[in-house]
Design a protein around this motif. Structure first.
Motif, PDB file in Angstrom:
ATOM      1  N   CYS A 227      15.076  44.617   5.464  1.00 26.76           N
ATOM      2  CA  CYS A 227      13.821  45.121   4.457  1.00 26.76           C
ATOM      3  C   CYS A 227      12.687  45.335   5.155  1.00 26.76           C
ATOM      4  O   CYS A 227      11.493  45.549   4.713  1.00 26.76           O
ATOM      5  CB  CYS A 227      13.800  44.101   3.555  1.00 26.76           C
ATOM      6  SG  CYS A 227      15.245  44.173   2.529  1.00 26.76           S
ATOM      7  N   GLY A 228      12.530  45.171   6.359  1.00 26.36           N
ATOM      8  CA  GLY A 228      11.222  45.378   7.242  1.00 26.36           C
ATOM      9  C   GLY A 228      10.243  44.106   7.148  1.00 26.36           C
ATOM     10  O   GLY A 228       9.226  44.595   7.130  1.00 26.36           O
ATOM     11  N   THR A 229      10.482  43.120   6.756  1.00 26.74           N
ATOM     12  CA  THR A 229       9.476  41.988   6.198  1.00 26.74           C
ATOM     13  C   THR A 229       9.738  40.861   7.251  1.00 26.74           C
ATOM     14  O   THR A 229       9.051  39.750   7.317  1.00 26.74           O
ATOM     15  CB  THR A 229       9.884  41.359   4.793  1.00 26.74           C
ATOM     16  OG1 THR A 229      11.003  41.008   4.943  1.00 26.74           O
ATOM     17  CG2 THR A 229       9.603  42.326   3.903  1.00 26.74           C
ATOM     18  N   ASP A 230      10.445  41.188   8.429  1.00 27.79           N
ATOM     19  CA  ASP A 230      10.248  40.309   9.641  1.00 27.79           C
ATOM     20  C   ASP A 230       9.401  40.523  10.741  1.00 27.79           C
ATOM     21  O   ASP A 230       9.170  41.493  11.395  1.00 27.79           O
ATOM     22  CB  ASP A 230      11.700  40.211  10.496  1.00 27.79           C
ATOM     23  CG  ASP A 230      12.171  38.953  11.024  1.00 27.79           C
ATOM     24  OD1 ASP A 230      11.056  38.480  11.696  1.00 27.79           O
ATOM     25  OD2 ASP A 230      13.057  38.201  11.077  1.00 27.79           O
ATOM     26  N   LYS A 231       8.327  39.587  10.731  1.00 26.55           N
ATOM     27  CA  LYS A 231       7.442  39.610  11.620  1.00 26.55           C
ATOM     28  C   LYS A 231       7.287  38.649  12.850  1.00 26.55           C
ATOM     29  O   LYS A 231       6.253  38.537  13.547  1.00 26.55           O
ATOM     30  CB  LYS A 231       5.950  39.584  11.069  1.00 26.55           C
ATOM     31  CG  LYS A 231       5.637  40.701  10.037  1.00 26.55           C
ATOM     32  CD  LYS A 231       3.993  40.644   9.532  1.00 26.55           C
ATOM     33  CE  LYS A 231       3.790  41.773   8.656  1.00 26.55           C
ATOM     34  NZ  LYS A 231       2.260  41.668   8.257  1.00 26.55           N
ATOM     35  N   GLY A 232       8.639  38.113  13.017  1.00 26.38           N
ATOM     36  CA  GLY A 232       9.027  37.404  14.243  1.00 26.38           C
ATOM     37  C   GLY A 232       8.367  36.102  14.053  1.00 26.38           C
ATOM     38  O   GLY A 232       7.655  35.594  12.912  1.00 26.38           O
ATOM     39  N   LEU A 233       8.152  35.101  15.253  1.00 28.65           N
ATOM     40  CA  LEU A 233       7.742  33.884  15.153  1.00 28.65           C
ATOM     41  C   LEU A 233       6.326  33.920  14.985  1.00 28.65           C
ATOM     42  O   LEU A 233       5.421  34.627  15.638  1.00 28.65           O
ATOM     43  CB  LEU A 233       8.308  33.243  16.470  1.00 28.65           C
ATOM     44  CG  LEU A 233       9.598  33.368  16.882  1.00 28.65           C
ATOM     45  CD1 LEU A 233      10.093  32.508  17.953  1.00 28.65           C
ATOM     46  CD2 LEU A 233      10.726  32.867  15.565  1.00 28.65           C
ATOM     47  N   GLY A 234       5.724  32.617  14.506  1.00 29.81           N
ATOM     48  CA  GLY A 234       4.340  32.499  14.283  1.00 29.81           C
ATOM     49  C   GLY A 234       3.733  31.542  15.197  1.00 29.81           C
ATOM     50  O   GLY A 234       4.427  30.837  15.948  1.00 29.81           O
ATOM     51  N   SER A 235       2.305  31.230  14.985  1.00 27.57           N
ATOM     52  CA  SER A 235       1.877  30.210  15.740  1.00 27.57           C
ATOM     53  C   SER A 235       1.563  28.815  14.947  1.00 27.57           C
ATOM     54  O   SER A 235       1.311  28.980  13.842  1.00 27.57           O
ATOM     55  CB  SER A 235       0.322  30.650  16.421  1.00 27.57           C
ATOM     56  OG  SER A 235      -0.438  29.609  16.933  1.00 27.57           O
ATOM     57  N   PHE A 236       1.998  27.785  15.534  1.00 30.61           N
ATOM     58  CA  PHE A 236       1.612  26.586  14.755  1.00 30.61           C
ATOM     59  C   PHE A 236       0.072  26.414  14.391  1.00 30.61           C
ATOM     60  O   PHE A 236      -0.383  25.373  13.833  1.00 30.61           O
ATOM     61  CB  PHE A 236       2.207  25.386  15.296  1.00 30.61           C
ATOM     62  CG  PHE A 236       3.782  25.600  15.200  1.00 30.61           C
ATOM     63  CD1 PHE A 236       4.491  25.544  13.987  1.00 30.61           C
ATOM     64  CD2 PHE A 236       4.484  25.430  16.389  1.00 30.61           C
ATOM     65  CE1 PHE A 236       5.712  25.624  13.853  1.00 30.61           C
ATOM     66  CE2 PHE A 236       6.127  25.621  16.190  1.00 30.61           C
ATOM     67  CZ  PHE A 236       6.472  25.737  15.014  1.00 30.61           C
ATOM     68  N   GLY A 237      -0.869  27.059  14.820  1.00 34.24           N
ATOM     69  CA  GLY A 237      -2.232  26.672  14.490  1.00 34.24           C
ATOM     70  C   GLY A 237      -2.770  27.540  13.645  1.00 34.24           C
ATOM     71  O   GLY A 237      -3.737  27.472  12.992  1.00 34.24           O
ATOM     72  N   ASP A 238      -1.849  28.577  13.248  1.00 38.52           N
ATOM     73  CA  ASP A 238      -2.179  29.584  12.131  1.00 38.52           C
ATOM     74  C   ASP A 238      -2.663  29.128  10.827  1.00 38.52           C
ATOM     75  O   ASP A 238      -3.326  29.493  10.103  1.00 38.52           O
ATOM     76  CB  ASP A 238      -1.051  30.727  11.814  1.00 38.52           C
ATOM     77  CG  ASP A 238      -0.866  31.659  13.007  1.00 38.52           C
ATOM     78  OD1 ASP A 238      -1.796  31.586  13.825  1.00 38.52           O
ATOM     79  OD2 ASP A 238       0.042  32.313  12.997  1.00 38.52           O
ATOM     80  N   THR A 239      -2.031  27.959  10.452  1.00 38.56           N
ATOM     81  CA  THR A 239      -2.047  27.436   8.983  1.00 38.56           C
ATOM     82  C   THR A 239      -3.016  26.291   8.999  1.00 38.56           C
ATOM     83  O   THR A 239      -3.159  25.550   7.892  1.00 38.56           O
ATOM     84  CB  THR A 239      -0.813  27.184   8.296  1.00 38.56           C
ATOM     85  OG1 THR A 239      -0.003  26.415   9.164  1.00 38.56           O
ATOM     86  CG2 THR A 239      -0.048  28.289   8.084  1.00 38.56           C
ATOM     87  N   HIS A 240      -3.778  26.050  10.247  1.00 36.83           N
ATOM     88  CA  HIS A 240      -4.341  24.555  10.177  1.00 36.83           C
ATOM     89  C   HIS A 240      -5.881  24.947   9.478  1.00 36.83           C
ATOM     90  O   HIS A 240      -6.696  25.211  10.417  1.00 36.83           O
ATOM     91  CB  HIS A 240      -4.591  24.198  11.683  1.00 36.83           C
ATOM     92  CG  HIS A 240      -3.328  23.200  11.852  1.00 36.83           C
ATOM     93  ND1 HIS A 240      -3.252  21.815  11.717  1.00 36.83           N
ATOM     94  CD2 HIS A 240      -1.919  23.825  12.403  1.00 36.83           C
ATOM     95  CE1 HIS A 240      -2.153  21.403  11.975  1.00 36.83           C
ATOM     96  NE2 HIS A 240      -1.296  22.456  12.502  1.00 36.83           N
ATOM     97  N   ILE A 241      -5.874  25.217   8.524  1.00 35.02           N
ATOM     98  CA  ILE A 241      -7.127  25.772   7.719  1.00 35.02           C
ATOM     99  C   ILE A 241      -7.371  25.100   6.496  1.00 35.02           C
ATOM    100  O   ILE A 241      -6.643  23.971   6.213  1.00 35.02           O
ATOM    101  CB  ILE A 241      -7.207  27.237   7.258  1.00 35.02           C
ATOM    102  CG1 ILE A 241      -5.867  27.586   6.500  1.00 35.02           C
ATOM    103  CG2 ILE A 241      -7.187  28.209   8.518  1.00 35.02           C
ATOM    104  CD1 ILE A 241      -5.792  28.934   5.969  1.00 35.02           C
ATOM    105  N   SER A 242      -8.455  25.087   5.907  1.00 35.35           N
ATOM    106  CA  SER A 242      -8.765  24.188   4.638  1.00 35.35           C
ATOM    107  C   SER A 242      -7.598  24.051   3.711  1.00 35.35           C
ATOM    108  O   SER A 242      -7.160  24.946   3.334  1.00 35.35           O
ATOM    109  CB  SER A 242     -10.122  24.666   3.958  1.00 35.35           C
ATOM    110  OG  SER A 242      -9.731  26.095   3.370  1.00 35.35           O
ATOM    111  N   VAL A 243      -7.340  22.641   3.165  1.00 35.68           N
ATOM    112  CA  VAL A 243      -6.397  22.598   2.323  1.00 35.68           C
ATOM    113  C   VAL A 243      -6.749  23.030   0.902  1.00 35.68           C
ATOM    114  O   VAL A 243      -7.555  22.835   0.480  1.00 35.68           O
ATOM    115  CB  VAL A 243      -6.017  21.024   2.226  1.00 35.68           C
ATOM    116  CG1 VAL A 243      -5.001  20.878   1.260  1.00 35.68           C
ATOM    117  CG2 VAL A 243      -5.532  20.806   3.653  1.00 35.68           C
ATOM    118  N   GLY A 244      -5.767  23.649   0.295  1.00 36.01           N
ATOM    119  CA  GLY A 244      -5.986  24.309  -0.854  1.00 36.01           C
ATOM    120  C   GLY A 244      -5.469  25.350  -1.318  1.00 36.01           C
ATOM    121  O   GLY A 244      -4.516  26.054  -0.564  1.00 36.01           O
ATOM    122  N   LEU A 245      -5.596  26.259  -2.558  1.00 34.44           N
ATOM    123  CA  LEU A 245      -5.142  27.481  -3.089  1.00 34.44           C
ATOM    124  C   LEU A 245      -5.663  28.455  -1.935  1.00 34.44           C
ATOM    125  O   LEU A 245      -6.824  28.311  -1.375  1.00 34.44           O
ATOM    126  CB  LEU A 245      -5.219  27.979  -4.348  1.00 34.44           C
ATOM    127  CG  LEU A 245      -4.564  26.675  -5.293  1.00 34.44           C
ATOM    128  CD1 LEU A 245      -4.798  27.079  -6.632  1.00 34.44           C
ATOM    129  CD2 LEU A 245      -3.212  26.549  -4.998  1.00 34.44           C
TER     130      LEU A 245
END
Length: 255
Positions: A227-245
């Motif tokens: 379906c063209g939604t695979d963007k490959g592997l990510g970096s483990f630093g990508d989501t180290h941002i402020s906790v919350g919605l």
């Protein structure tokens, strides 16, 4: 009715204890292998445990009803005689269950990323930023309900040996936890090799938590690739941002 209620209670306890033991074990491994990775995330992890134990009750009720029906009424296609079907059918049935579950998960997951379902339910799961080993079952009750019916439904449609069903549940539990740990527990040759090109791993799912509109699969990358939604592997630093919605910039990416 009492027997059904006791069966549902027993399955709720089993699911809850299984979650605590599995997530707890991988969290302990994380503290040894990646010390400090979860520093400052104690409030988030408490929320993850709270939501997950709520999910355990929601998963336990249909599982308990099905278990009672299997043992007392023969409702399901679960079998105990390993020779009831050819031996080659054992791995085939495991794959059939995993693929069917993965298919349901992929399309349901994409629907949950529509603005309405995301705000009402799926935002609870994405509040884990970054996700931890405790986040595997951290769902709003409405989302938990959409996942709780899958395996109990499949046992009425696809014959499976009780041992093969245990394998399916083990794979579901282990991959659910390892895909949220914030580091790859599997060896590099698997993650970056030919197998990793088709399997969901922590680094693949991490990209979903970072970018929202990609990498929706549970076990396999088949539907994402198709379906063209695979963007490959990510970096483990990508989501180290402020906790919350998600903030407004993030919400523009959830559909």
């Amino acid at each position: 009715m009492l027997a059904i209620a006791l069966s549902a209670l027993a399955m709720t306890l089993i699911v809850g204890v299984r979650y605590l033991l599995t997530s707890g074990a991988f969290a302990l491994v994380t503290s040894r292998v990646r010390p400090g990775l979860y520093d400052g995330l104690a409030p988030q992890m408490r929320r993850e445990v709270m939501w997950s134990l709520t999910s355990a009750a929601i998963y336990g009720v249909p599982a308990g009803l099905v278990a009672w029906g299997w043992q007392n009424r023969g409702w399901t296609l679960i079998y105990t005689d390993v020779h009831a079907h050819p031996l080659w059918y054992l791995p085939v049935s495991v794959f059939a269950y995993l693929f069917a579950h993965d298919t349901w998960f992929y399309w349901n997951h994409r629907w949950l990323h529509r603005p309405g379902p995301f705000r009402r339910a799926h935002a609870v799961h994405h509040a884990s930023r970054p996700p931890t080993a405790w986040a595997a079952m951290s769902f709003h009750p409405w989302e938990a309900l959409t996942g709780a019916v899958v395996i109990p439904s499949l046992v009425f449609a696809i014959p499976i040996h009780v041992g093969a069903l245990a394998v399916v549940l083990t794979v579901m539990t282990v991959m659910g936890v390892t895909n949220h740990m914030g580091w790859d527990a599997f060896p590099r040759w698997l993650v970056h090799g030919r197998s990793g090109a088709w399997l969901i791993t922590a680094s693949h799912h991490q990209r979903h938590h970072a970018e929202y509109r990609c990498n929706y699969g549970l076990y396999f990358r088949f539907w994402d690739r198709l379906c063209g939604t695979d963007k490959g592997l990510g970096s483990f630093g990508d989501t180290h941002i402020s906790v919350g919605l998600p903030d407004r910039r993030d919400r523009s990416r959830i559909d």
